[in-house]
Scaffold this motif. Structure first.
Motif, PDB file in Angstrom:
ATOM      1  N   ASP A   1      62.194  31.599 -20.640  1.00 11.66           N
ATOM      2  CA  ASP A   1      61.895  31.197 -19.268  1.00 11.66           C
ATOM      3  C   ASP A   1      62.975  30.258 -18.745  1.00 11.66           C
ATOM      4  OD1 ASP A   1      60.060  30.791 -16.908  1.00 11.66           O
ATOM      5  OD2 ASP A   1      60.142  28.731 -17.664  1.00 11.66           O
ATOM      6  N   ALA A   2      63.421  29.321 -19.600  1.00 11.77           N
ATOM      7  CA  ALA A   2      64.473  28.386 -19.204  1.00 11.77           C
ATOM      8  C   ALA A   2      65.786  29.114 -18.951  1.00 11.77           C
ATOM      9  CB  ALA A   2      64.661  27.322 -20.286  1.00 11.77           C
ATOM     10  N   ALA A   3      66.110  30.077 -19.815  1.00  9.26           N
ATOM     11  CA  ALA A   3      67.352  30.832 -19.678  1.00  9.26           C
ATOM     12  C   ALA A   3      67.360  31.661 -18.400  1.00  9.26           C
ATOM     13  CB  ALA A   3      67.563  31.720 -20.893  1.00  9.26           C
ATOM     14  N   ALA A   4      66.209  32.190 -18.014  1.00 12.43           N
ATOM     15  CA  ALA A   4      66.123  33.019 -16.813  1.00 12.43           C
ATOM     16  C   ALA A   4      66.516  32.230 -15.564  1.00 12.43           C
ATOM     17  CB  ALA A   4      64.710  33.577 -16.661  1.00 12.43           C
ATOM     18  N   GLY A   5      66.164  30.959 -15.542  1.00 12.58           N
ATOM     19  CA  GLY A   5      66.536  30.122 -14.407  1.00 12.58           C
ATOM     20  C   GLY A   5      67.934  29.530 -14.532  1.00 12.58           C
ATOM     21  N   PHE A   6      68.386  29.364 -15.774  1.00 18.57           N
ATOM     22  CA  PHE A   6      69.660  28.673 -16.017  1.00 18.57           C
ATOM     23  C   PHE A   6      70.869  29.599 -15.958  1.00 18.57           C
ATOM     24  CE2 PHE A   6      73.010  26.840 -18.601  1.00 18.57           C
ATOM     25  CZ  PHE A   6      72.979  25.486 -18.266  1.00 18.57           C
ATOM     26  N   ASN A   7      70.764  30.771 -16.563  1.00 14.07           N
ATOM     27  CA  ASN A   7      71.934  31.634 -16.731  1.00 14.07           C
ATOM     28  C   ASN A   7      72.623  32.036 -15.425  1.00 14.07           C
ATOM     29  OD1 ASN A   7      71.907  31.542 -19.516  1.00 14.07           O
ATOM     30  ND2 ASN A   7      70.650  33.390 -19.743  1.00 14.07           N
ATOM     31  N   PRO A   8      71.887  32.309 -14.330  1.00 12.76           N
ATOM     32  CA  PRO A   8      72.587  32.623 -13.074  1.00 12.76           C
ATOM     33  C   PRO A   8      73.421  31.457 -12.548  1.00 12.76           C
ATOM     34  CG  PRO A   8      70.308  33.377 -12.980  1.00 12.76           C
ATOM     35  CD  PRO A   8      70.425  32.527 -14.216  1.00 12.76           C
ATOM     36  N   LEU A   9      73.076  30.224 -12.957  1.00  9.45           N
ATOM     37  CA  LEU A   9      73.801  29.036 -12.505  1.00  9.45           C
ATOM     38  C   LEU A   9      74.927  28.638 -13.449  1.00  9.45           C
ATOM     39  CD1 LEU A   9      70.738  26.869 -11.410  1.00  9.45           C
ATOM     40  CD2 LEU A   9      72.264  28.171  -9.931  1.00  9.45           C
ATOM     41  N   ARG A  10      74.970  29.245 -14.613  1.00  7.86           N
ATOM     42  CA  ARG A  10      75.944  28.841 -15.637  1.00  7.86           C
ATOM     43  C   ARG A  10      77.400  28.903 -15.136  1.00  7.86           C
ATOM     44  NH1 ARG A  10      75.752  28.243 -21.328  1.00  7.86           N
ATOM     45  NH2 ARG A  10      73.568  28.898 -21.375  1.00  7.86           N
ATOM     46  N   PRO A  11      77.838  29.984 -14.447  1.00  7.34           N
ATOM     47  CA  PRO A  11      79.239  30.014 -13.982  1.00  7.34           C
ATOM     48  C   PRO A  11      79.576  28.857 -13.042  1.00  7.34           C
ATOM     49  CG  PRO A  11      78.279  32.212 -13.896  1.00  7.34           C
ATOM     50  CD  PRO A  11      77.156  31.272 -14.176  1.00  7.34           C
ATOM     51  N   LYS A  12      78.657  28.513 -12.127  1.00  6.29           N
ATOM     52  CA  LYS A  12      78.906  27.390 -11.212  1.00  6.29           C
ATOM     53  C   LYS A  12      78.986  26.078 -11.974  1.00  6.29           C
ATOM     54  CE  LYS A  12      76.781  29.252  -7.001  1.00  6.29           C
ATOM     55  NZ  LYS A  12      75.738  29.041  -5.977  1.00  6.29           N
ATOM     56  N   LEU A  13      78.109  25.907 -12.947  1.00  5.24           N
ATOM     57  CA  LEU A  13      78.111  24.676 -13.735  1.00  5.24           C
ATOM     58  C   LEU A  13      79.388  24.578 -14.570  1.00  5.24           C
ATOM     59  CD1 LEU A  13      74.379  24.701 -14.889  1.00  5.24           C
ATOM     60  CD2 LEU A  13      75.387  23.359 -13.033  1.00  5.24           C
ATOM     61  N   MET A  14      79.873  25.714 -15.075  1.00  7.56           N
ATOM     62  CA  MET A  14      81.131  25.723 -15.826  1.00  7.56           C
ATOM     63  C   MET A  14      82.302  25.307 -14.931  1.00  7.56           C
ATOM     64  SD  MET A  14      81.667  26.204 -19.047  1.00  7.56           S
ATOM     65  CE  MET A  14      83.381  26.764 -19.009  1.00  7.56           C
ATOM     66  N   ARG A  15      82.280  25.760 -13.679  1.00  8.89           N
ATOM     67  CA  ARG A  15      83.359  25.389 -12.758  1.00  8.89           C
ATOM     68  C   ARG A  15      83.386  23.878 -12.550  1.00  8.89           C
ATOM     69  NH1 ARG A  15      85.892  28.998  -9.458  1.00  8.89           N
ATOM     70  NH2 ARG A  15      85.923  27.596  -7.677  1.00  8.89           N
ATOM     71  N   VAL A  16      82.200  23.288 -12.370  1.00  8.96           N
ATOM     72  CA  VAL A  16      82.135  21.837 -12.190  1.00  8.96           C
ATOM     73  C   VAL A  16      82.641  21.126 -13.443  1.00  8.96           C
ATOM     74  CG1 VAL A  16      80.596  19.857 -11.874  1.00  8.96           C
ATOM     75  CG2 VAL A  16      80.231  21.944 -10.533  1.00  8.96           C
TER      76      VAL A  16
END
Length: 285
Positions: A8-23
């Motif tokens: 459940d956590a991954a489902a919400g987190f993974n779409p945001l991972r590329p943006k978080l990596m950029r930061v």
């Protein structure tokens, strides 16, 4: 086995991972450290009462930024003992990144961690100062001052000449051909009078311990290197944009990868950035 909570956590987190990596990457300049920060943010996300988080992206960006601020304190101490010039880890992409080029990332190194965060979050990622304030836990007026001071320091690092994408790629390929074949006439025609070379070997591979400055000095280096290239070989692996600049990835005679990025101003190369440190090239494999 992955439990339901983690899924459940991954489902919400993974779409945001590329943006978080950029930061994280733009804050730290290190791919491995950025990956570690984002993974730590995911672990904290699993432990969070996620149903009470109204804006997951803002919440996670705050976690990543604060973790990066902590990391920068120790990173700064490590760079004081770094062998030779320090360059950020190379990120090679098909498209150019006009917001954060390699020269700008080097300019960010001269900022305090809070100045760096305020500048990136507001000027690059487009957050309001109220959002920046909530992220770095300072008031909006202080964040406005931090960003203003940062802007003054990095203004000169902003690209002054827009380079056409196709021209940049063709130019970098021509530079590769001339430098590897020893065509000094063609190479010399590409260089600006105040051209410089910045090579990061990190003490792991041979590289100049100081930047090489000026047309004559850079030509002399390439005359020496051309003899090595012809004898030992240097193979083009991929052309693309290295930290937003036209460049290429090569495999050198020692079997290791290398990246070269070219800062081009008014149709001439003003700076050459070479990454040779194998620790900073692992992610390209």
């Amino acid at each position: 086995m992955v439990d339901a909570q983690s899924e459940d956590a991954a489902a919400g987190f993974n779409p945001l991972r590329p943006k978080l990596m950029r930061v994280a990457y733009r804050m730290l300049g290190c791919v491995a450290d950025a990956e570690d920060i984002v993974q730590e943010a995911f672990i904290r996300w699993i432990r969070t009462e996620r149903g009470q988080v109204r804006e997951p992206e803002a919440f996670l960006r705050s976690i990543v930024t604060r973790l990066c601020l902590d990391q920068l304190k120790s990173a700064r101490r490590q760079r004081e003992t770094y062998i030779g010039p320090w360059l950020p880890d190379p990120v090679v992409e098909e498209e150019e990144d006009e917001d954060v080029t390699l020269p700008l990332m080097l300019a960010l190194e001269r900022l305090s961690p809070l100045e760096r965060a305020a500048f990136l979050l507001h000027d690059v990622f487009g957050l309001s100062f109220e959002e920046v304030a909530a992220t770095v836990q300072r008031d909006p007026a202080a964040c406005r001052q931090l960003a203003s001071r940062a802007r003054t320091h990095v203004r000169e690092a902003r690209p002054r000449f827009q380079v056409d994408k196709q021209f940049g790629l063709e130019f970098s390929k021509a530079f590769f051909a001339a430098s590897r074949s020893g065509d000094m006439k063609a190479l010399g025609a590409m260089l600006a009078a105040e051209v410089s070379i910045h090579a990061d070997g990190g003490g792991k591979r041979s590289a100049a311990m100081e930047p090489v400055i000026g047309y004559d000095a850079v030509m002399k280096v390439h005359e020496y290197l051309a003899a090595l290239f012809i004898k030992g070989g240097s193979t083009l692996v991929r052309a693309g944009f290295v930290n937003g600049l036209p460049g290429f990835v090569t495999r050198e005679a020692d079997g290791e990868l290398q990246t070269t990025a070219l800062e081009i101003e008014d149709g001439k190369i003003s700076a050459i950035y070479i990454m040779r440190n194998p620790d900073k090239l692992r992610h390209l494999h």
